[in-house]
Design a protein around this motif. Structure first.
Motif, PDB file in Angstrom:
ATOM      1  N   ALA A 194      23.540  56.633   1.007  1.00 52.67           N
ATOM      2  CA  ALA A 194      22.658  56.551  -0.165  1.00 52.67           C
ATOM      3  C   ALA A 194      22.663  57.824  -0.995  1.00 52.67           C
ATOM      4  O   ALA A 194      22.682  57.772  -2.226  1.00 52.67           O
ATOM      5  N   PHE A 195      22.632  58.991  -0.346  1.00 54.52           N
ATOM      6  CA  PHE A 195      22.533  60.262  -1.061  1.00 54.52           C
ATOM      7  C   PHE A 195      23.696  60.457  -2.030  1.00 54.52           C
ATOM      8  O   PHE A 195      23.561  61.088  -3.074  1.00 54.52           O
ATOM      9  N   HIS A 196      24.864  59.894  -1.686  1.00 59.77           N
ATOM     10  CA  HIS A 196      26.068  60.108  -2.492  1.00 59.77           C
ATOM     11  C   HIS A 196      26.378  58.937  -3.429  1.00 59.77           C
ATOM     12  O   HIS A 196      27.406  58.967  -4.117  1.00 59.77           O
ATOM     13  N   HIS A 197      25.519  57.929  -3.468  1.00 62.21           N
ATOM     14  CA  HIS A 197      25.863  56.705  -4.184  1.00 62.21           C
ATOM     15  C   HIS A 197      26.145  56.942  -5.663  1.00 62.21           C
ATOM     16  O   HIS A 197      26.994  56.278  -6.264  1.00 62.21           O
ATOM     17  N   ASP A 198      25.439  57.874  -6.255  1.00 60.02           N
ATOM     18  CA  ASP A 198      25.592  58.130  -7.693  1.00 60.02           C
ATOM     19  C   ASP A 198      26.424  59.367  -7.989  1.00 60.02           C
ATOM     20  O   ASP A 198      26.268  59.992  -9.042  1.00 60.02           O
ATOM     21  N   MET A 199      27.319  59.728  -7.077  1.00 62.53           N
ATOM     22  CA  MET A 199      28.252  60.813  -7.368  1.00 62.53           C
ATOM     23  C   MET A 199      29.018  60.504  -8.655  1.00 62.53           C
ATOM     24  O   MET A 199      29.250  59.324  -8.973  1.00 62.53           O
ATOM     25  N   PRO A 200      29.451  61.521  -9.392  1.00 60.38           N
ATOM     26  CA  PRO A 200      30.298  61.262 -10.562  1.00 60.38           C
ATOM     27  C   PRO A 200      31.506  60.398 -10.181  1.00 60.38           C
ATOM     28  O   PRO A 200      32.049  60.521  -9.083  1.00 60.38           O
ATOM     29  N   ARG A 201      31.890  59.545 -11.108  1.00 59.12           N
ATOM     30  CA  ARG A 201      32.989  58.611 -10.818  1.00 59.12           C
ATOM     31  C   ARG A 201      34.255  59.341 -10.379  1.00 59.12           C
ATOM     32  O   ARG A 201      34.978  58.882  -9.497  1.00 59.12           O
ATOM     33  N   VAL A 202      34.528  60.498 -10.969  1.00 62.01           N
ATOM     34  CA  VAL A 202      35.735  61.232 -10.612  1.00 62.01           C
ATOM     35  C   VAL A 202      35.720  61.647  -9.143  1.00 62.01           C
ATOM     36  O   VAL A 202      36.778  61.803  -8.512  1.00 62.01           O
ATOM     37  N   ALA A 203      34.528  61.820  -8.557  1.00 59.22           N
ATOM     38  CA  ALA A 203      34.429  62.179  -7.145  1.00 59.22           C
ATOM     39  C   ALA A 203      34.474  60.952  -6.240  1.00 59.22           C
ATOM     40  O   ALA A 203      34.674  61.084  -5.030  1.00 59.22           O
ATOM     41  N   GLN A 204      34.272  59.765  -6.803  1.00 55.06           N
ATOM     42  CA  GLN A 204      34.305  58.535  -6.007  1.00 55.06           C
ATOM     43  C   GLN A 204      35.700  57.930  -5.928  1.00 55.06           C
ATOM     44  O   GLN A 204      36.031  57.250  -4.961  1.00 55.06           O
ATOM     45  N   GLN A 205      36.516  58.163  -6.935  1.00 56.28           N
ATOM     46  CA  GLN A 205      37.787  57.460  -7.025  1.00 56.28           C
ATOM     47  C   GLN A 205      38.830  58.006  -6.056  1.00 56.28           C
ATOM     48  O   GLN A 205      38.857  59.195  -5.743  1.00 56.28           O
ATOM     49  N   LEU A 206      39.698  57.101  -5.599  1.00 54.30           N
ATOM     50  CA  LEU A 206      40.865  57.456  -4.802  1.00 54.30           C
ATOM     51  C   LEU A 206      42.111  57.193  -5.643  1.00 54.30           C
ATOM     52  O   LEU A 206      42.199  56.169  -6.327  1.00 54.30           O
ATOM     53  N   ARG A 215      36.828  53.240  -1.921  1.00 50.02           N
ATOM     54  CA  ARG A 215      36.519  54.430  -2.709  1.00 50.02           C
ATOM     55  C   ARG A 215      35.930  55.485  -1.781  1.00 50.02           C
ATOM     56  O   ARG A 215      35.743  55.239  -0.596  1.00 50.02           O
ATOM     57  N   ARG A 216      35.607  56.635  -2.333  1.00 51.35           N
ATOM     58  CA  ARG A 216      34.962  57.674  -1.538  1.00 51.35           C
ATOM     59  C   ARG A 216      33.452  57.421  -1.537  1.00 51.35           C
ATOM     60  O   ARG A 216      32.828  57.329  -2.595  1.00 51.35           O
ATOM     61  N   TYR A 217      32.876  57.304  -0.339  1.00 52.69           N
ATOM     62  CA  TYR A 217      31.447  57.018  -0.196  1.00 52.69           C
ATOM     63  C   TYR A 217      30.640  58.273   0.144  1.00 52.69           C
ATOM     64  O   TYR A 217      29.596  58.516  -0.431  1.00 52.69           O
ATOM     65  N   GLY A 218      31.109  59.048   1.118  1.00 48.32           N
ATOM     66  CA  GLY A 218      30.338  60.189   1.607  1.00 48.32           C
ATOM     67  C   GLY A 218      29.297  59.754   2.622  1.00 48.32           C
ATOM     68  O   GLY A 218      28.769  58.635   2.555  1.00 48.32           O
ATOM     69  N   PHE A 219      28.980  60.647   3.558  1.00 45.96           N
ATOM     70  CA  PHE A 219      28.068  60.314   4.651  1.00 45.96           C
ATOM     71  C   PHE A 219      27.144  61.499   4.932  1.00 45.96           C
ATOM     72  O   PHE A 219      27.052  62.417   4.139  1.00 45.96           O
ATOM     73  N   HIS A 220      26.438  61.459   6.041  1.00 45.74           N
ATOM     74  CA  HIS A 220      25.411  62.459   6.374  1.00 45.74           C
ATOM     75  C   HIS A 220      24.311  62.493   5.311  1.00 45.74           C
ATOM     76  O   HIS A 220      23.626  63.501   5.131  1.00 45.74           O
ATOM     77  N   GLY A 221      24.137  61.380   4.605  1.00 49.18           N
ATOM     78  CA  GLY A 221      23.184  61.354   3.507  1.00 49.18           C
ATOM     79  C   GLY A 221      21.741  61.531   3.925  1.00 49.18           C
ATOM     80  O   GLY A 221      20.948  62.145   3.195  1.00 49.18           O
ATOM     81  N   LEU A 222      21.360  60.998   5.082  1.00 48.58           N
ATOM     82  CA  LEU A 222      19.987  61.187   5.551  1.00 48.58           C
ATOM     83  C   LEU A 222      19.706  62.663   5.793  1.00 48.58           C
ATOM     84  O   LEU A 222      18.635  63.178   5.447  1.00 48.58           O
ATOM     85  N   VAL A 271      27.215  65.969  -6.127  1.00 51.32           N
ATOM     86  CA  VAL A 271      28.323  66.060  -7.065  1.00 51.32           C
ATOM     87  C   VAL A 271      29.642  65.710  -6.378  1.00 51.32           C
ATOM     88  O   VAL A 271      30.535  65.108  -6.964  1.00 51.32           O
ATOM     89  N   ASP A 272      29.749  66.067  -5.099  1.00 46.71           N
ATOM     90  CA  ASP A 272      30.948  65.769  -4.312  1.00 46.71           C
ATOM     91  C   ASP A 272      30.621  66.000  -2.855  1.00 46.71           C
ATOM     92  O   ASP A 272      29.621  66.648  -2.513  1.00 46.71           O
ATOM     93  N   THR A 273      31.453  65.478  -1.971  1.00 43.40           N
ATOM     94  CA  THR A 273      31.249  65.649  -0.538  1.00 43.40           C
ATOM     95  C   THR A 273      32.589  65.547   0.170  1.00 43.40           C
ATOM     96  O   THR A 273      33.540  64.970  -0.371  1.00 43.40           O
ATOM     97  N   SER A 274      32.686  66.128   1.361  1.00 44.51           N
ATOM     98  CA  SER A 274      33.994  66.229   2.019  1.00 44.51           C
ATOM     99  C   SER A 274      34.414  64.936   2.705  1.00 44.51           C
ATOM    100  O   SER A 274      35.601  64.597   2.730  1.00 44.51           O
ATOM    101  N   MET A 275      33.479  64.185   3.282  1.00 46.77           N
ATOM    102  CA  MET A 275      33.826  62.888   3.853  1.00 46.77           C
ATOM    103  C   MET A 275      34.109  61.906   2.712  1.00 46.77           C
ATOM    104  O   MET A 275      33.582  62.066   1.606  1.00 46.77           O
ATOM    105  N   GLY A 276      34.914  60.889   2.966  1.00 44.14           N
ATOM    106  CA  GLY A 276      35.323  60.018   1.885  1.00 44.14           C
ATOM    107  C   GLY A 276      35.106  58.549   2.134  1.00 44.14           C
ATOM    108  O   GLY A 276      33.979  58.069   2.204  1.00 44.14           O
TER     109      GLY A 276
END
Length: 405
Positions: free
Chosen positions: A153-165, A177-184, A226-231
């Protein structure tokens, strides 16, 4: 146990070899009543540990838990012995992945479980076990409301450029796409940072480093990811206890040719046999490796690679943010390994990162000098509290916006 006048919420955080849990009472604040875990599931040393407010709820005992199915049965037996449905109002589950359709906390329904079954290939290391836990609670306590709290959830609204593969676009329609985790964890860290450092600090340029068995970093500006290392999956990013982090995609083709390795075997290798364990060939635990590094070059190289890769990600995220104001360490390693923090930060002076050695050695809340250009903080993360708060919000159980850390 007699039914409480206030709602009681059980939080469940299922891992690959453990089930962590905590119970909160939702009165004027969310009070933690107890916490515990069944750890080393699948090993002879499996134990049920509980720490509570009274002696009856504080104990540690060996259990026979060859798999998660048996482990959740042990947990359910203990819960029912304490009062079962009369002692609980709701259960909240950490769910690592909800795919493209689910990210907000919500009631667990048959429809949601069906979708989680369908998308299990997105995260075979976590989702099957998390589904098993929810289904087990429904079988034993069918009238007990359950809420799923998604780690994306925390990463859901990351900029599109950070979500795309950068792969053919047709896969994006399938949810690739890139989701990101550890959001809680990240959501809690940002709230706690605002509390201890002020609202403005939480609005500045922040890098969060959640370093535990799973490890990731997040770049945050104005309180948003804005971005995160997990994808696409939690195996991406930095090396972890048993996960590889980022790899050259060509490695899979090479191993398929040289060792006849199939996709399932490759997935098992990068999730359970790599990272600190694969590099050291002895342990996935940073504490063990730090003890052995002067005698074992493999341990030393595993620690060095871990620190080096995290240092690189900090530099990359400082670039993504256009600078850096605060660096936060959290998680089992991030909160408790001064030597690791020191090695990560050692060559980051050009970013304004400097540690106070005495503060760092004591795991102080602020480990940079008072006049440092970048504030470097250690914050104890609390995913269980975030789950409990989400459950209280979804089910409207009391004044859930207040809490005691």
């Amino acid at each position: 146990m007699k039914k409480s006048a206030n709602p009681r919420i059980l939080t469940i955080n299922g891992g690959s070899s453990s089930i962590k849990f905590a119970q909160f009472e939702a009165g004027d604040v969310l009070d933690r009543i107890l916490e515990g875990e069944i750890d080393r599931i699948g090993a002879p040393e499996a134990r049920l540990r509980v720490t509570g407010l009274d002696s009856m709820d504080t104990f540690s005992q060996p259990v026979t838990a060859p798999d998660h199915t048996v482990a959740v049965g042990i947990l359910m037996d203990w819960i029912e012995a304490r009062g079962g449905p009369d002692g609980l109002t709701a259960v909240g589950h950490r769910v690592v992945h909800g795919g493209p359709s689910y990210w907000q906390p919500q009631r667990i329904t048959a429809e949601l479980l069906a979708e989680l079954h369908r998308i299990s290939p997105l995260d075979p290391a976590h989702l099957p076990g998390e589904i098993l836990l929810a289904e087990a609670f429904h079988r034993r306590l069918p009238d007990l409301p359950q809420v799923a709290c998604f780690d994306t959830a925390f990463h859901h609204d990351m900029p599109r450029v950070a979500q795309q593969l950068p792969i053919p676009r047709r896969y994006e329609a399938q949810g690739v796409r890139r989701y990101g985790f550890h959001g809680l964890s990240y959501a809690f860290l940002m709230e706690e940072m605002a509390r201890v450092a002020g609202t403005q600090a939480a609005q500045d340029r922040v890098i969060l480093a959640h370093l535990g068995n799973g490890a990731s970093l997040a770049a945050v500006r104005e309180g948003k990811s804005v971005d995160t290392s997990m994808g696409f999956t939690p195996v991406a990013g930095v090396p972890m206890s048993t996960r590889s982090g980022d790899l050259d995609p060509g490695l899979m083709a090479y191993l398929a040719s040289s060792e006849k390795m199939n996709a399932q075997q490759f997935n098992e290798m990068v999730n359970t046999k790599s990272g600190l364990l694969g590099m050291s060939e002895t342990s996935s635990d940073m504490r063990d490796l730090l003890e052995r590094e002067t005698q074992d070059v493999r341990a030393a190289e595993a620690v060095a690679l871990f620190c080096y890769q995290i240092r690189k990600w900090i530099g990359a995220f400082a670039a993504a943010l256009g600078g850096l104001d605060t660096l936060v360490f959290a998680g089992g390693i991030g909160e408790n390994a001064p030597l690791v923090r020191a090695r990560i930060c050692a060559e980051l002076g050009f970013l304004g990162i400097e540690l106070d050695p005495l503060r760092n050695a004591k795991n102080a809340a602020l480990i940079s000098p008072d006049d440092g250009r970048v504030s470097v903080r250690v914050i104890h993360t609390d995913e269980a509290l975030m789950i409990a708060r989400s459950v209280a919000h979804v089910l409207n159980l009391g004044p859930h916006r207040k809490h005691q850390p």
